[in-house]
Design an enzyme around this catalytic site. Structure first.
Site, PDB file in Angstrom:
ATOM      1  N   TYR A 106      -2.608   2.237 -12.849  1.00 56.33           N
ATOM      2  CA  TYR A 106      -3.191   3.519 -12.454  1.00 56.33           C
ATOM      3  C   TYR A 106      -4.356   3.911 -13.359  1.00 56.33           C
ATOM      4  O   TYR A 106      -4.313   3.689 -14.575  1.00 56.33           O
ATOM      5  CB  TYR A 106      -2.141   4.629 -12.524  1.00 56.33           C
ATOM      6  CG  TYR A 106      -1.076   4.545 -11.474  1.00 56.33           C
ATOM      7  CD1 TYR A 106      -1.320   4.975 -10.169  1.00 56.33           C
ATOM      8  CD2 TYR A 106       0.188   4.039 -11.772  1.00 56.33           C
ATOM      9  CE1 TYR A 106      -0.334   4.896  -9.198  1.00 56.33           C
ATOM     10  CE2 TYR A 106       1.181   3.959 -10.804  1.00 56.33           C
ATOM     11  CZ  TYR A 106       0.912   4.386  -9.526  1.00 56.33           C
ATOM     12  OH  TYR A 106       1.874   4.312  -8.562  1.00 56.33           O
ATOM     13  N   ALA A 128       7.878   2.320   2.556  1.00 56.21           N
ATOM     14  CA  ALA A 128       9.065   2.546   3.372  1.00 56.21           C
ATOM     15  C   ALA A 128       9.699   3.909   3.074  1.00 56.21           C
ATOM     16  O   ALA A 128      10.188   4.587   3.985  1.00 56.21           O
ATOM     17  CB  ALA A 128      10.078   1.433   3.154  1.00 56.21           C
ATOM     18  N   ALA A 140      21.575   5.256   4.793  1.00 55.25           N
ATOM     19  CA  ALA A 140      21.113   6.547   4.286  1.00 55.25           C
ATOM     20  C   ALA A 140      22.189   7.570   4.625  1.00 55.25           C
ATOM     21  O   ALA A 140      22.778   7.535   5.713  1.00 55.25           O
ATOM     22  CB  ALA A 140      19.778   6.950   4.904  1.00 55.25           C
ATOM     23  N   ASP A 184       8.225   6.708   2.005  1.00 52.43           N
ATOM     24  CA  ASP A 184       7.411   7.770   2.616  1.00 52.43           C
ATOM     25  C   ASP A 184       7.611   7.785   4.129  1.00 52.43           C
ATOM     26  O   ASP A 184       7.684   8.846   4.743  1.00 52.43           O
ATOM     27  CB  ASP A 184       5.932   7.549   2.298  1.00 52.43           C
ATOM     28  CG  ASP A 184       5.636   7.567   0.811  1.00 52.43           C
ATOM     29  OD1 ASP A 184       6.378   8.234   0.064  1.00 52.43           O
ATOM     30  OD2 ASP A 184       4.664   6.910   0.395  1.00 52.43           O
ATOM     31  N   ARG A 217      -5.576   7.438 -13.331  1.00 51.79           N
ATOM     32  CA  ARG A 217      -5.477   8.786 -12.765  1.00 51.79           C
ATOM     33  C   ARG A 217      -5.459   9.872 -13.843  1.00 51.79           C
ATOM     34  O   ARG A 217      -5.445  11.067 -13.511  1.00 51.79           O
ATOM     35  CB  ARG A 217      -4.222   8.896 -11.907  1.00 51.79           C
ATOM     36  CG  ARG A 217      -2.950   8.982 -12.707  1.00 51.79           C
ATOM     37  CD  ARG A 217      -1.658   8.734 -11.963  1.00 51.79           C
ATOM     38  NE  ARG A 217      -1.523   9.321 -10.670  1.00 51.79           N
ATOM     39  CZ  ARG A 217      -0.493   9.055  -9.850  1.00 51.79           C
ATOM     40  NH1 ARG A 217       0.464   8.214 -10.250  1.00 51.79           N
ATOM     41  NH2 ARG A 217      -0.404   9.624  -8.667  1.00 51.79           N
TER      42      ARG A 217
END
Length: 375
Positions: free
Chosen positions: A140, A287, A263, A289, A142
């Site tokens: 990253y 997956a 789930a 998200d 950021r």
């Protein structure tokens, strides 16, 4: 003792007893707030050190959810902050092209749009370069990004509240003190607050200098919470969905995602467990998200909890069977039909590359097992 978990489709589930967005017609079905960055991937299967060419894209947990909700036919806005640089232009152009409203995005002339580099593969759950070559390298850039300057005073609150569902996540809370304060304020009870969805999305590297205990406090203030079983174990020592629910008694729905197994959603009705689908994985990115987007799409439609979980699994299957973060979902009619299968047919589904373009898997009446479903 809690009621026994339900599996598959439960026609008796009462949508009135599970979290449903407020009535009325605000400007948007959903608003998603967080950081979106430009992502650069090697053009081939190389490691970052060996790559000569990188392919640009756009990535961010909350904007991924926004794009998938828009693709599912919902009115969606992304709220965030980007620089006035070319990468900021790319982020806005990409989200606009995917049907997401970006009118509430603020541009920062003094801070850059975040950028990250990654290879293909499953994300490592530890810091630094993974020792396992099959895991993705993620690097990253950021720190000091435009998004890290988000704060309670630097976000258009009217734009945030003009929706039925507000989706935010733990990544945003880790970016800076001001971002943490923003997430804390958005999750606080207030008049006219939309239904608040929170994805814990624990990233070890982002919490090196901060206390991740704040994630539990933030999650307890929300209406719908998504957390991975691995995250719950690492963060809170919770070994199963019941233990997670005991830590989070306040949210109307607590959804624990256990990878390719199942789930479980805990609501006022008790636990509801839906097995995951059998999927031929092309790329593991996105997956989680996608699952959140599928669940929230079904929530916006007022569907019962078992169907919300099945819509989450189907959206995740769409992401898993394509490279990259985002996959075009199949037609809603296809998803609705698959989600309504009986338990035997659901358990027999086998989804591979191309299923979202070709539609539902076809039944082979001569070769399929009893109650099964084959592509």
């Amino acid at each position: 003792m809690p009621p026994a978990p339900r599996t598959g489709l439960d026609p008796g589930a009462d949508p009135a007893s599970v979290p449903t967005p407020r009535p009325g017609r605000p400007g948007f079905d959903a608003a998603c707030l967080g950081e979106t960055m430009v992502v650069l991937r090697p053009a081939g299967p190389e490691r970052l050190a060996d790559a000569e060419t990188f392919v640009p894209g756009v990535g961010g947990a909350e904007s991924n959810v926004a794009c998938l909700l828009a693709a599912a036919g919902h009115r969606v806005r992304w709220v965030g902050r980007v620089g006035t640089d070319g990468f900021g232009d790319r982020v806005l152009a990409e989200l606009t092209a995917r049907g997401v409203d970006v009118s509430a995005v603020r541009r920062d002339p003094n801070r850059p749009t975040g950028v990250y580099f990654r290879t293909d593969g499953e994300r490592s759950t530890t810091e630094g370069r993974p020792e396992d070559a099959s895991l993705a390298e993620v690097l990253y850039h950021r720190a000091g990004s435009a998004a890290s300057a988000m704060s309670p005073s630097a976000v258009d609150r009217a734009a945030v509240d003009d929706c039925r569902v507000l989706h935010i996540g733990g990544i945003t809370a880790a970016l800076s003190d001001s971002c943490r304060d923003l997430v804390r304020e958005l999750t606080a009870p207030r008049p006219g607050r939309p239904l608040v969805s929170f994805d814990v999305n624990y990233r070890v590297g982002l919490w090196r200098r901060r206390d991740p205990a704040v994630l539990l406090d933030l999650a307890r203030r929300c209406d719908v919470v998504f957390v991975g079983a691995d995250e719950a174990r690492e963060l809170w020592g919770a070994d199963d969905p019941d233990a997670v629910r005991a830590l989070l008694p306040e949210p109307s729905a607590v959804v624990v995602k256990d990878g390719g197994r199942a789930a479980t959603a805990h609501t006022a009705e008790g636990p509801c467990r839906v097995p995951a689908l059998s999927v031929e994985v092309v790329g593991p990115v996105g997956a989680g998200d996608a699952f959140a987007a599928g669940f929230l799409s079904a929530t916006l439609r007022g569907l019962p909890v078992p169907l919300r979980l099945r819509h989450g699994h189907l959206a995740a299957a769409a992401a898993l069977t394509v490279p990259g973060d985002l996959a075009e979902p199949p037609d809603r009619s296809v998803v609705d039909r698959l989600a309504a299968l009986d338990d035997g047919a659901w358990g027999g589904l086998r989804l591979g590359p191309g299923w979202t373009r070709e539609g539902a898997p076809r039944e082979d009446r001569e070769s399929r097992p009893p109650g099964g479903h084959v592509p």
